[in-house]
Design a protein around this motif. Structure first.
Motif, PDB file in Angstrom:
ATOM      1  N   GLN A   1     -26.600  -7.364 -73.445  1.00  0.00           N
ATOM      2  CA  GLN A   1     -26.908  -8.690 -72.911  1.00  0.00           C
ATOM      3  C   GLN A   1     -25.760  -9.205 -72.058  1.00  0.00           C
ATOM      4  O   GLN A   1     -25.952  -9.711 -70.958  1.00  0.00           O
ATOM      5  CB  GLN A   1     -27.182  -9.656 -74.073  1.00  0.00           C
TER       6      GLN A   1
ATOM      7  N   TRP B   1     -32.425  -6.269 -64.148  1.00  0.00           N
ATOM      8  CA  TRP B   1     -32.931  -7.136 -65.199  1.00  0.00           C
ATOM      9  C   TRP B   1     -34.110  -7.936 -64.679  1.00  0.00           C
ATOM     10  O   TRP B   1     -34.218  -8.245 -63.494  1.00  0.00           O
ATOM     11  CB  TRP B   1     -31.829  -8.049 -65.707  1.00  0.00           C
TER      12      TRP B   1
ATOM     13  N   GLY C   1     -35.722  -7.781 -80.310  1.00  0.00           N
ATOM     14  CA  GLY C   1     -35.981  -7.450 -78.910  1.00  0.00           C
ATOM     15  C   GLY C   1     -35.213  -6.220 -78.467  1.00  0.00           C
ATOM     16  O   GLY C   1     -34.059  -6.031 -78.836  1.00  0.00           O
ATOM     17  N   PHE C   2     -35.852  -5.392 -77.635  1.00  0.00           N
ATOM     18  CA  PHE C   2     -35.237  -4.162 -77.168  1.00  0.00           C
ATOM     19  C   PHE C   2     -35.432  -4.012 -75.670  1.00  0.00           C
ATOM     20  O   PHE C   2     -36.445  -4.426 -75.122  1.00  0.00           O
ATOM     21  CB  PHE C   2     -35.878  -2.946 -77.866  1.00  0.00           C
ATOM     22  N   TYR C   3     -34.444  -3.426 -75.006  1.00  0.00           N
ATOM     23  CA  TYR C   3     -34.594  -3.171 -73.581  1.00  0.00           C
ATOM     24  C   TYR C   3     -35.525  -1.996 -73.351  1.00  0.00           C
ATOM     25  O   TYR C   3     -35.428  -0.966 -74.016  1.00  0.00           O
ATOM     26  CB  TYR C   3     -33.235  -2.858 -72.942  1.00  0.00           C
TER      27      TYR C   3
ATOM     28  N   ASN D   1     -37.346  -6.923 -72.042  1.00  0.00           N
ATOM     29  CA  ASN D   1     -37.165  -6.718 -73.476  1.00  0.00           C
ATOM     30  C   ASN D   1     -38.514  -6.759 -74.175  1.00  0.00           C
ATOM     31  O   ASN D   1     -39.429  -7.474 -73.776  1.00  0.00           O
ATOM     32  CB  ASN D   1     -36.205  -7.749 -74.073  1.00  0.00           C
TER      33      ASN D   1
ATOM     34  N   TYR E   1     -27.214 -11.650 -80.254  1.00  0.00           N
ATOM     35  CA  TYR E   1     -27.374 -10.878 -79.025  1.00  0.00           C
ATOM     36  C   TYR E   1     -26.377  -9.731 -79.028  1.00  0.00           C
ATOM     37  O   TYR E   1     -25.229  -9.892 -79.448  1.00  0.00           O
ATOM     38  CB  TYR E   1     -27.142 -11.753 -77.800  1.00  0.00           C
TER      39      TYR E   1
ATOM     40  N   HIS F   1     -31.533  -5.708 -77.399  1.00  0.00           N
ATOM     41  CA  HIS F   1     -31.259  -6.947 -76.678  1.00  0.00           C
ATOM     42  C   HIS F   1     -30.792  -8.023 -77.653  1.00  0.00           C
ATOM     43  O   HIS F   1     -29.697  -8.537 -77.554  1.00  0.00           O
ATOM     44  CB  HIS F   1     -32.513  -7.395 -75.927  1.00  0.00           C
TER      45      HIS F   1
END
Length: 345
Positions: free
Chosen positions: A220, A269, A300-302, A311, A216, A293
């Motif tokens: 995060q 979030w 995973g990406f924001y 994400n 992470y 993320h």
């Protein structure tokens, strides 16, 4: 004998974009609730009006002033775009995200660009480790992108180059630079070499239910766990303080917004109270941020999602909303409203 001359040019600070922002907005002193989107369905009209506006914090260059909430006076008209299909020209409209600590002004496009993009398609490249696919660039061979020595992308003769630091472009970096060359080259002299944060720092490794290792990244901890977003970008180090060869801190002409900036602007979030359409960064599509993320077998990406931050995997195709930084001395007219946006002279 050596003879030199020093020329000092004065600028009208009141007519600079930064000067007008500070003159037209009172800095709000209340501490925001970053856990909940703002304004959301529980926000009264009076509270939304009171707490939407300009806030102050620190970034890596000094004092930064950022907009949050239902902001209506941060429009900027700058540059001319063209559509892919008809090549018809139109005015580019931006929203002010913040005054950076070095005095430059961060803008985000009010609309996505014509071409959607993956962040990175890791399925076709077996040479680069999958976890590196969250990097704006990957496998930097000359030096890593740290605070003391950020990776500077040069722009000369309408071309971008990583020559100063090496590294392979992500899909999203290529898409942004292509759009810049097609739309902003004529106003390039007004655009600063700005700092962009692709935060690949991490507190350590965690494990999912299948006992597969998953790393992470820094956002995060700040945005999801502690609800304390920051405009300071950490070095791209792992839990053993080893510098990673992907992601980090860049100096370049164009990039993306971070998850921290989304959070500070009023997005929350996932699974928290969401911001409503009156939030100035609300869009009716999914769009990429620059903040990873996590990474494992699935990176995973924001992303911005209408009214929240979620994400998504790097190989999904989402909208691209570019971010640039105007030089501190740009002079403007207008009042920043939608009807009379700031216009760069």
């Amino acid at each position: 004998k050596f003879i030199s001359k020093i020329t000092i040019e004065g600028i009208n600070g009141e007519n600079t974009l930064g000067g007008k922002i500070l003159a037209n907005n009172k800095v709000i002193e209340e501490e925001p609730d970053f856990k909940a989107g703002f304004p959301n369905a529980n926000t009264s009209e009076e509270e939304a009006k009171k707490l939407s506006g300009l806030y102050k914090t620190e970034d890596d260059q000094g004092e930064s002033y950022y907009f949050r909430g239902a902001v209506e006076n941060n429009y900027v008209k700058f540059g001319r775009g063209t559509t892919d299909e008809s090549q018809e020209e139109y005015d580019l409209i931006w929203r002010i995200v913040r005054i950076n600590g070095d005095g430059t002004i961060r803008l985000i496009s009010n609309e996505k660009i014509d071409t959607d993009s993956m962040f990175n398609n890791y399925s076709y490249d077996s040479l680069t480790p999958q976890h590196e696919k969250v990097g704006f660039t990957m496998s930097n061979t000359i030096h890593q992108c740290t605070k003391a020595n950020p990776c500077e992308v040069t722009y000369n003769n309408s071309e971008f180059s990583n020559e100063k630091f090496g590294g392979t472009n992500s899909d999203i970096k290529t898409a942004l630079e292509t759009w810049y060359k097609n739309n902003l080259k004529d106003v390039n002299e007004k655009i600063a070499q700005g700092y962009f944060c692709n935060d690949t720092s991490s507190p350590g490794y965690e494990y999912n239910s299948n006992s597969t290792s998953r790393v992470y990244y820094g956002a995060q901890d700040r945005v999801v766990t502690k609800n304390v977003p920051s405009l300071k970008c950490p070095d791209p180090v792992d839990s053993s303080n080893n510098t990673r060869p992907y992601g980090g801190i860049y100096k370049t002409k164009i990039g993306l917004i971070t998850a921290d900036e989304l959070n500070m602007a009023g997005s929350s979030w996932n699974n928290q109270p969401y911001a409503e359409e009156t939030n100035y960064l609300y869009h009716d599509y999914l769009w990429w941020s620059m903040s990873p993320h996590y990474s494992s077998d699935y990176a995973g990406f924001y992303t911005g999602r209408y009214d929240a931050i979620i994400n998504e995997g790097t190989l999904y195709v989402h909208a691209v909303v570019p971010v640039i930084n105007l030089k501190a001395d740009v002079q403007v007219t207008g009042n920043g409203s939608e009807q009379s946006p700031f216009v760069v002279n």
